[in-house]
Design an enzyme around this catalytic site. Sequence first.
Site, short mmCIF file in Angstrom:
data_model
loop_
_atom_site.label_atom_id
_atom_site.label_comp_id
_atom_site.label_asym_id
_atom_site.label_seq_id
_atom_site.Cartn_x
_atom_site.Cartn_y
_atom_site.Cartn_z
N SER A 141 5.20 0.02 13.95
CA SER A 141 6.31 0.52 13.14
C SER A 141 5.90 1.85 12.54
CB SER A 141 6.60 -0.50 12.03
OG SER A 141 7.44 0.07 11.05
N TYR A 157 2.71 -5.78 5.32
CA TYR A 157 3.32 -5.48 6.62
C TYR A 157 2.81 -4.14 7.14
CZ TYR A 157 6.96 -4.51 10.10
OH TYR A 157 7.62 -4.19 11.26
#
Length: 235
Positions: A141, A157
Site C-alpha cells: 500500500s 498496518y
Amino acid sequence: MRNNTPRTALVTGGARGIGVEMCRQLADKGLRVLIGARRPQAAEETCRAIGPAALPLTLDVTSAQSVTEAVREAGQLTGGIDVLVNNAGVSLDGELRPPYVDEDVLRATLDTNFTGAWRVTQAVVPGMVEAGYGRVVNITSSYGSLALMDSGRHPAYRISKTALNALTRMLAAELSGTGVLVNAADPGWTRSGMGGPSAPRGPEVGADTPVWLATLPEGSETTGGLFADRKPLPW
Ligand SMILES: NC(=O)c1ccc[n+]([C@@H]2O[C@H](COP(=O)([O-])OP(=O)(O)OC[C@H]3O[C@@H](n4cnc5c(N)ncnc54)[C@H](OP(=O)(O)O)[C@@H]3O)[C@@H](O)[C@H]2O)c1
C-alpha cells in the site's frame, strides 16, 4: 504454459475483496487459479463464480501448518505454483495512533500482513527456483511507503506494509537471475471489506496492477519494484 499445461497462480485471501477480482482476471488470462481462503466454503463459492479454472485451497497465512498443508495440496492438484499473490491482509488499528497502539493489534497485523506473506513465500519460492520461473506479487500500500509517511494513521498496518516492501526488495535481489520476479503492488483505495463502500476504485481497477505483475512475460526484467497503476511508486 509449463509442459503444455497452464501456469498456476495462488492468490491468498482470494475469496473476498480485491482478491476475488485478481483471481477472475488471472483465470481470464488463461491461468489456473488456486483460491486461498481460510473458510473452505467461501473458496468453493468463489470457484463456482469464476469457473473451472479456479480451484479452492484452504489456507490461513497465520498458521505454519495450514501453509505447509496448502502448498502440499497445491502441488498434488496442479504440479506446482508458478505465481504467488500475497494478498491476504487485515487492518486492525482503527483510529489508534503510534503512541497508543495495542501490542496485540500490532502483533496480529504483522502476523497476517508481513509474516504471513513471508511464510507462504518461503513455502512456495523453492519450487519456483527449481522450475526456473516464478512471479511473486506482494500486495502492499502507499501507506507503507516511507517516502509518503506523513501521518500516524493506521500505524500497525503501515509498518506491516513497509516491512513487506523491504522483503520484496531483499527477495528480488536474492532471486536475481533465477527466473523468479518479485514485486510489490499498491491497488489504491479500492471498494472492499477493508477499503469500504466510499472508495473511488472498483476491484477491477485495484486488481489491474497486481495481475499485470503476476503475468509479466518471459524475459521480463521487472523485479524489485513497487508499483501503482503500473507505474513506480516511491519506497
Ligand atoms: N482496499 C483498499 O483500499 C486497499 C488499499 C491498499 C492495499 N490494500 C491491500 O489489498 C489486499 C486485499 O485487501 P481488500 O481490500 O480486498 O480487503 P478485504 O476485503 O478485507 O479482504 C481481505 C482478504 O484477506 C483475507 N485474510 C485475512 N486474514 C487472513 C489469513 N490469516 N489467512 C488467509 N486470508 C486472510 C480475508 O479472508 P477472510 O474472508 O477469511 O477474512 C479476505 O479474503 C490487502 O493486502 C490490503 O492490505 C487494500
